[in-house]
Design a protein around this motif. Sequence first.
Motif, PDB file in Angstrom:
ATOM      1  N   ASN A  37      63.615 -39.262   2.576  1.00 35.86           N
ATOM      2  CA  ASN A  37      64.025 -37.941   2.122  1.00 35.86           C
ATOM      3  C   ASN A  37      65.073 -37.365   3.074  1.00 35.86           C
ATOM      4  O   ASN A  37      64.787 -37.125   4.247  1.00 35.86           O
ATOM      5  CB  ASN A  37      62.812 -37.013   2.063  1.00 35.86           C
ATOM      6  N   PRO A  38      66.306 -37.104   2.603  1.00 34.32           N
ATOM      7  CA  PRO A  38      67.344 -36.590   3.495  1.00 34.32           C
ATOM      8  C   PRO A  38      67.312 -35.075   3.679  1.00 34.32           C
ATOM      9  O   PRO A  38      68.105 -34.538   4.451  1.00 34.32           O
ATOM     10  CB  PRO A  38      68.632 -36.994   2.771  1.00 34.32           C
ATOM     11  N   MET A  39      66.409 -34.393   2.985  1.00 31.89           N
ATOM     12  CA  MET A  39      66.425 -32.935   2.980  1.00 31.89           C
ATOM     13  C   MET A  39      65.592 -32.357   4.123  1.00 31.89           C
ATOM     14  O   MET A  39      64.572 -32.930   4.523  1.00 31.89           O
ATOM     15  CB  MET A  39      65.907 -32.392   1.645  1.00 31.89           C
ATOM     16  N   ALA A  40      66.019 -31.206   4.613  1.00 29.38           N
ATOM     17  CA  ALA A  40      65.272 -30.520   5.665  1.00 29.38           C
ATOM     18  C   ALA A  40      64.057 -29.820   5.081  1.00 29.38           C
ATOM     19  O   ALA A  40      64.137 -29.245   3.986  1.00 29.38           O
ATOM     20  CB  ALA A  40      66.166 -29.495   6.354  1.00 29.38           C
ATOM     21  N   PRO A  41      62.912 -29.832   5.773  1.00 27.26           N
ATOM     22  CA  PRO A  41      61.757 -29.056   5.297  1.00 27.26           C
ATOM     23  C   PRO A  41      62.074 -27.572   5.333  1.00 27.26           C
ATOM     24  O   PRO A  41      62.805 -27.106   6.224  1.00 27.26           O
ATOM     25  CB  PRO A  41      60.644 -29.426   6.277  1.00 27.26           C
ATOM     26  N   VAL A  42      61.544 -26.832   4.374  1.00 24.40           N
ATOM     27  CA  VAL A  42      61.877 -25.404   4.291  1.00 24.40           C
ATOM     28  C   VAL A  42      60.648 -24.504   4.383  1.00 24.40           C
ATOM     29  O   VAL A  42      60.798 -23.279   4.485  1.00 24.40           O
ATOM     30  CB  VAL A  42      62.637 -25.084   2.985  1.00 24.40           C
ATOM     31  N   ALA A  43      59.464 -25.078   4.325  1.00 22.17           N
ATOM     32  CA  ALA A  43      58.256 -24.249   4.308  1.00 22.17           C
ATOM     33  C   ALA A  43      57.193 -24.839   5.223  1.00 22.17           C
ATOM     34  O   ALA A  43      57.094 -26.058   5.386  1.00 22.17           O
ATOM     35  CB  ALA A  43      57.711 -24.125   2.884  1.00 22.17           C
ATOM     36  N   ARG A  44      56.406 -23.958   5.818  1.00 20.04           N
ATOM     37  CA  ARG A  44      55.267 -24.375   6.618  1.00 20.04           C
ATOM     38  C   ARG A  44      54.075 -23.508   6.244  1.00 20.04           C
ATOM     39  O   ARG A  44      54.173 -22.277   6.211  1.00 20.04           O
ATOM     40  CB  ARG A  44      55.556 -24.241   8.112  1.00 20.04           C
ATOM     41  N   VAL A  45      52.955 -24.154   5.974  1.00 18.48           N
ATOM     42  CA  VAL A  45      51.695 -23.472   5.704  1.00 18.48           C
ATOM     43  C   VAL A  45      50.773 -23.684   6.893  1.00 18.48           C
ATOM     44  O   VAL A  45      50.538 -24.830   7.314  1.00 18.48           O
ATOM     45  CB  VAL A  45      51.028 -24.011   4.422  1.00 18.48           C
ATOM     46  N   GLU A  46      50.269 -22.590   7.446  1.00 20.22           N
ATOM     47  CA  GLU A  46      49.326 -22.656   8.553  1.00 20.22           C
ATOM     48  C   GLU A  46      48.053 -21.920   8.162  1.00 20.22           C
ATOM     49  O   GLU A  46      48.109 -20.837   7.568  1.00 20.22           O
ATOM     50  CB  GLU A  46      49.920 -22.005   9.798  1.00 20.22           C
ATOM     51  N   ALA A  47      46.920 -22.521   8.477  1.00 14.36           N
ATOM     52  CA  ALA A  47      45.628 -21.913   8.180  1.00 14.36           C
ATOM     53  C   ALA A  47      44.890 -21.613   9.475  1.00 14.36           C
ATOM     54  O   ALA A  47      44.911 -22.403  10.423  1.00 14.36           O
ATOM     55  CB  ALA A  47      44.792 -22.849   7.301  1.00 14.36           C
ATOM     56  N   ARG A  48      44.231 -20.487   9.492  1.00 14.92           N
ATOM     57  CA  ARG A  48      43.566 -20.014  10.705  1.00 14.92           C
ATOM     58  C   ARG A  48      42.203 -20.686  10.887  1.00 14.92           C
ATOM     59  O   ARG A  48      41.421 -20.808   9.930  1.00 14.92           O
ATOM     60  CB  ARG A  48      43.383 -18.495  10.610  1.00 14.92           C
ATOM     61  N   ILE A  49      41.918 -21.126  12.117  1.00 21.69           N
ATOM     62  CA  ILE A  49      40.598 -21.683  12.434  1.00 21.69           C
ATOM     63  C   ILE A  49      39.564 -20.551  12.459  1.00 21.69           C
ATOM     64  O   ILE A  49      39.755 -19.534  13.138  1.00 21.69           O
ATOM     65  CB  ILE A  49      40.608 -22.407  13.795  1.00 21.69           C
ATOM     66  N   MET A  50      38.496 -20.731  11.697  1.00 23.85           N
ATOM     67  CA  MET A  50      37.422 -19.733  11.662  1.00 23.85           C
ATOM     68  C   MET A  50      36.265 -20.102  12.586  1.00 23.85           C
ATOM     69  O   MET A  50      35.675 -19.244  13.232  1.00 23.85           O
ATOM     70  CB  MET A  50      36.913 -19.561  10.230  1.00 23.85           C
TER      71      MET A  50
END
Length: 380
Positions: A241-254
């Motif tokens: 894949n030559p495309m740059a990543p555009v999104a990041r999902v982060e989830a909080r540790i409970m």
Amino acid sequence: MSTSQTLSFPSPLYGGRLTVDLQAIASNWRFLNGKTRAETECAVAIKGDAYGTGQEKVAPALFEAGCRTFFAAVPTEAIQLRKILPGAVIYALDGLFPGTHEHYLAHDIRPVLGCLEELEEWTVVCKAAGRSFDAAVHVDTGIHRLGLSAAEFTSAMTDKDLLGPFRPSLIMSHLACGSAPDNPMNRRQLDQFREITAPFADVPRSLANSAGVLMGPDYHFDLVRPGISVYGGQAIETEPNPMAPVARVEARIMIVRDVPEGDTIGYGATQIARRPLRNAVVAAGYADGMLRRASSTDDRPGGFGMIGGYRAPILGRISMDMITLDVTDVPEHLLKRGAFVEMLGPHVAASDLAAYAETIDYEYLTSLGRRFERVYGPLT
């Protein structure tokens, strides 16, 4: 219009955070634009709330980068887009809904006419006004979704009594197998599209989606309309894949807890701890777009998250609001309550997660939930 990326102050009330990099989206579009011929316009598909990244912010960033033509799906998307981009050309891919032409005209939306009934209704409107209102005509070259058949298209385009003053602003078709460039279906569709549209070469033509752009100039014609690649997704399955990543999902540790060997994890007891484990429960689930099909069982590995460079495999079923991760081998200082785990992003590609979920990265991106705190800024 400004597209500055100012990070908001993180709120402790959210279980997860979605960061969208507008500059990466704009850069991806410029990369694709650079792949086209000089005479070919590079438009963009912005349907599904800009593939889950947020149309309200993304559309101005793309317009500022130089994009002038946008493809929404349904008329409501297109009308909202018009409020954001008063100077853009906007098409509605799902065509002309019955009896709604006044809304398209009022907001300067161009329907993509995909059947004879739509074409006939639009030409009635044009005849009544004595002028041609802009619209595309979709011809089917083998995907068998929307689009006039080749015979219908040729007959309609040469029937002056039917068309009256209407002249299409675009003739388009859609590739069925672009993600696999070696599939002979691509060449068949290209040859058919070129043959049936040749008599109307004075009308701009469009065939290429993201994969079509990357497959080369034979597919480009007058306008290309990439989608998934603009948003960092993998358009061609068989190539890097030559495309740059555009999104990041982060989830909080409970919570972080111990799981004795032999105990089960999650709904349905689908996974047994084969050794003493440490697990972290994070605040994201399928209600947030973390697809349940990426769950793990004793018979099948699931997806994973990343914590400070350490891979944390999913344990058991993904539930509506929570995911359990195996953090046995993650250093304890990275596992503080409230810390974030990357569940999708530069280190967890959507295409990798999609493989575990037996789907495509399109579904991951467009499913991202509204419970996340949305932040627009760089991913690094």
